[in-house]
Design a protein around this motif. Structure first.
Motif, PDB file in Angstrom:
ATOM      1  N   LEU A   1     -10.187  -6.223  11.521  1.00  0.00           N
ATOM      2  CA  LEU A   1      -9.017  -5.435  10.461  1.00  0.00           C
ATOM      3  C   LEU A   1      -9.642  -4.352   9.705  1.00  0.00           C
ATOM      4  N   GLU A   2     -11.192  -4.538   9.554  1.00  0.00           N
ATOM      5  CA  GLU A   2     -11.751  -3.519   8.664  1.00  0.00           C
ATOM      6  C   GLU A   2     -11.625  -2.026   9.541  1.00  0.00           C
TER       7      GLU A   2
ATOM      8  N   PHE B   1      -8.257  -1.636   6.698  1.00  0.00           N
ATOM      9  CA  PHE B   1      -7.857  -2.954   5.712  1.00  0.00           C
ATOM     10  C   PHE B   1      -9.426  -3.301   5.003  1.00  0.00           C
ATOM     11  N   ARG B   2      -9.020  -3.450   3.526  1.00  0.00           N
ATOM     12  CA  ARG B   2     -10.054  -4.024   2.907  1.00  0.00           C
ATOM     13  C   ARG B   2      -9.719  -5.431   2.449  1.00  0.00           C
ATOM     14  N   VAL B   3     -10.671  -6.351   2.281  1.00  0.00           N
ATOM     15  CA  VAL B   3     -10.467  -7.849   1.803  1.00  0.00           C
ATOM     16  C   VAL B   3     -10.533  -7.927   0.175  1.00  0.00           C
TER      17      VAL B   3
ATOM     18  N   VAL C   1      -7.437 -12.202   2.448  1.00  0.00           N
ATOM     19  CA  VAL C   1      -6.225 -11.521   2.073  1.00  0.00           C
ATOM     20  C   VAL C   1      -6.957 -10.150   2.173  1.00  0.00           C
ATOM     21  N   ALA C   2      -6.311  -9.244   3.097  1.00  0.00           N
ATOM     22  CA  ALA C   2      -6.775  -8.084   3.272  1.00  0.00           C
ATOM     23  C   ALA C   2      -5.517  -6.924   3.336  1.00  0.00           C
ATOM     24  N   ASN C   3      -5.714  -5.725   2.652  1.00  0.00           N
ATOM     25  CA  ASN C   3      -4.874  -4.723   2.669  1.00  0.00           C
ATOM     26  C   ASN C   3      -4.996  -3.229   2.943  1.00  0.00           C
ATOM     27  N   ALA C   4      -4.085  -2.544   3.684  1.00  0.00           N
ATOM     28  CA  ALA C   4      -4.318  -1.281   4.001  1.00  0.00           C
ATOM     29  C   ALA C   4      -3.071  -0.604   3.557  1.00  0.00           C
ATOM     30  N   THR C   5      -3.445   0.777   3.235  1.00  0.00           N
ATOM     31  CA  THR C   5      -2.136   1.635   2.995  1.00  0.00           C
ATOM     32  C   THR C   5      -1.829   2.339   4.386  1.00  0.00           C
TER      33      THR C   5
ATOM     34  N   CYS D   1       0.320  -2.535   3.540  1.00  0.00           N
ATOM     35  CA  CYS D   1       0.351  -3.762   4.539  1.00  0.00           C
ATOM     36  C   CYS D   1      -0.462  -4.597   4.104  1.00  0.00           C
ATOM     37  N   THR D   2       0.008  -5.995   4.203  1.00  0.00           N
ATOM     38  CA  THR D   2      -0.910  -7.057   3.601  1.00  0.00           C
ATOM     39  C   THR D   2      -1.185  -8.268   4.628  1.00  0.00           C
TER      40      THR D   2
END
Length: 427
Positions: free
Chosen positions: A18-19, A23-25, A32-36, A42-43
């Motif tokens: 993911l990273e 994505f960032r945890v 839970v990780a998120n990315a724009t 996006c979660t």
């Protein structure tokens, strides 16, 4: 599987994948990780190999699925408004809310109990829930093991979809080491209640992702060892998202002291929600902390300065809530006792009051249906700063337009394009 190192290696492999995509945890929840992506967040949330992905655009979830498939192989995908995820049946309602229910899991518990449930009860527990009969016979080994197993199974249900049974479970959990026939009758009462409400969902939604409310209450000396009981609930406007019902670990000398300790014990949950949401990209502008005891509020606002002779003995650690109040992490405000939502988790309510609070906690009614004046902008006098309640949480910004849940190494279903679940094969 089954080894600590195996779990760690899998986690590192999955998060690394993911990273690489950006994505960032979330530092307050490592799963839970998120990315724009394409201007929107996006979660991804996961539990071992079960994963849920959400984004406003279905095409983005397709891209993430393709990324995971390139690393882990073909996946089984579920799309559409309905999902089964970790035993929960999740339905996106199209109005910014989601409903969660677990009828199959509840029926399994009823069947495995061996209690032959044939009738239904209006509430999960009688008013005598916290009363312990020392002369009640201890259950035989096999029945005691079944008792323990069913209570453990129901904890999973209670924390995820049926918060209305947490008070009964909180008591039954304290009895699993040496259950009696009286305890088994109380478990039967709980199962009779669940039998008639298997399909009752928890409905969650938010008026604003920047404001939330906490209710905390305590019942003084209600247990057989004279300890008090704490209840707490957090809501963004529709349904309770983090509910607790727990026996206090120490004895207290007054209801005010019990309220202070209850607030101190529950406050970490409020702070966690605040920090988690801010790490998700939603700064919290207001966190209201409701209580119904004026004396406790004064001590929580001013610390030891508001302690009299009868409260000088209270441990200083229970006053850290005053520090957070001064830092304005929370706004401590008074709530009328008759509208104290956390009461639901401190005493076995019956009748219309039980139904009223249950409807709010499970999100069948909006939080404003409590209609108490604590939700109106009326100033409350306090020692120090005056606090007044904002009537409202703003417009709905829940962002549930498109979501994807993914399961790595187990089965799932497939639906339409708005919401999807994914299953990856075990590598």
């Amino acid at each position: 599987y089954g080894c600590v190192m195996s779990g760690l290696l899998w986690y590192e492999l999955f998060t690394e994948t993911l990273e690489v995509r950006g994505f960032r945890v979330n530092p307050y929840d490592f799963c839970v990780a998120n990315a724009t992506i394409q201007g929107s967040q996006c979660t991804i949330g996961w539990f071992v190999d079960d994963t849920k992905i959400s984004h406003l655009k279905a095409a983005v979830t397709d891209e993430i699925i393709a990324l995971l498939e390139s690393r882990f192989g073909t996946m089984t995908v579920t799309r559409g408004p309905e999902h089964v995820f970790l035993g929960m049946k999740i339905t996106f309602n199209g109005d910014g809310t989601a409903s969660i229910c677990m009828p199959s899991y509840i029926q399994e518990a009823i069947d495995e109990s061996g209690l032959h449930i044939s009738k239904q009860s209006p509430t999960p527990c009688a008013s005598s829930l916290l009363t312990v009969d020392p002369d009640s016979p201890v259950l035989p080994t096999k029945r005691a093991q079944t008792f323990h197993s069913i209570v453990a199974k129901l904890i999973y249900v209670g924390t995820r979809a049926r918060t209305d049974i947490l008070l009964a479970l909180g008591f039954l959990c304290s009895r699993v080491s040496n259950p009696t026939e009286q305890d088994e009758k109380k478990l039967r009462r709980l199962l009779e209640y669940l039998s008639g409400t298997k399909d009752m969902p928890l409905r969650l939604g938010a008026d604003s992702l920047h404001q939330f409310m906490t209710w905390v209450d305590a019942s003084f000396a209600v247990h057989d060892d004279m300890r008090s009981h704490t209840g707490g609930v957090i809501s963004f406007g529709r349904g309770g998202i983090l509910c607790k019902s727990k026996k206090q670990k120490i004895n207290t000398k007054s209801s005010t002291e019990a309220e202070l300790i209850g607030a101190s014990d529950y406050l970490p949950h409020t702070l966690y929600v605040k920090m988690f949401m801010e790490a998700q990209g939603y700064p919290i502008t207001k966190a209201l902390f409701y209580q119904d005891n004026e004396s406790a509020i004064k001590m929580e606002s001013n610390g030891k300065a508001s302690c009299g002779q009868r409260s000088r003995h209270i441990d200083i650690r229970y006053f850290f809530i005053a520090d957070h109040s001064k830092r304005q992490d929370i706004d401590i405000v008074h709530c009328p006792t008759e509208d104290m939502l956390a009461d639901f988790f401190t005493k076995p309510l019956q009748g219309s009051l039980f139904r009223k609070f249950r409807a709010v906690l499970l999100g069948h009614e909006h939080i404003n249906s409590l209609d108490h004046h604590a939700l109106r902008p009326t100033p409350e006098e306090r020692v120090g700063k005056k606090k007044s309640l904002s009537p409202a949480l703003g417009s709905l910004t829940s962002g549930m337009t498109s979501a994807t849940s993914a399961t790595i190494g187990s089965s799932a279903t497939i639906g339409s394009s708005g919401t999807s679940s994914v299953v990856l094969p075990r590598s």
